[in-house]
Motif scaffolding. Sequence first.
Motif: not given
Length: 190
Positions: A117-118, A121-122, A125
């Motif tokens: 998930s990180y 999201n990274y 972004n």
Amino acid sequence: MLANLADSYIKDSDFILSDSLCRKALNFSENRFGIYHPATLVAYVINIRNYQELGDYQKANEFYLKSLNNQYNRLMKNFSFLSEKERKLFYQQTKDELEEYCAFVQKYQKNDSSFTSYLFNYRLNIKGILFNSFKRMVDQINKSNDPGLQELYKSWKLKREFLVRLSTLKNDEKESFNINPITLEEEINS
């Protein structure tokens, strides 16, 4: 210097000394330069290697996240000031680390789904930053009174759209256009 020494102990599989030196390098860099300095980024990367070798993937992930946050923060601070050439160089420098993190996530995601998930999201972004930057550039071109620049942009946009259409065709259909997609892409990106 401490980070380089720690790295040599990691390569020699002396994890007792490497662990101690990794922590010292990190403390020195964070206290002396701050968490967003390139020297601190080096300390994060050394800690990642150390914890991966020790099998502590949660701790390695923690340092990956710090490292990626370091780079994201530098990007946010400087992106609007960078030329296209500098942006490309910045992307090239961060690309390798992001690919390493992707490989790490693929290998260890079964241990912890938050890794995935990180990463998602990274990447989202970063794409948002690129999209907003591109949108501002297009707005400036459209507002300019330079017909040559506007025509150049229109030509670039048409070539890009053609390349997208070309990529959806079968090989024999592509050949009928007598255009090398790789050459066209290089022309568009230059």
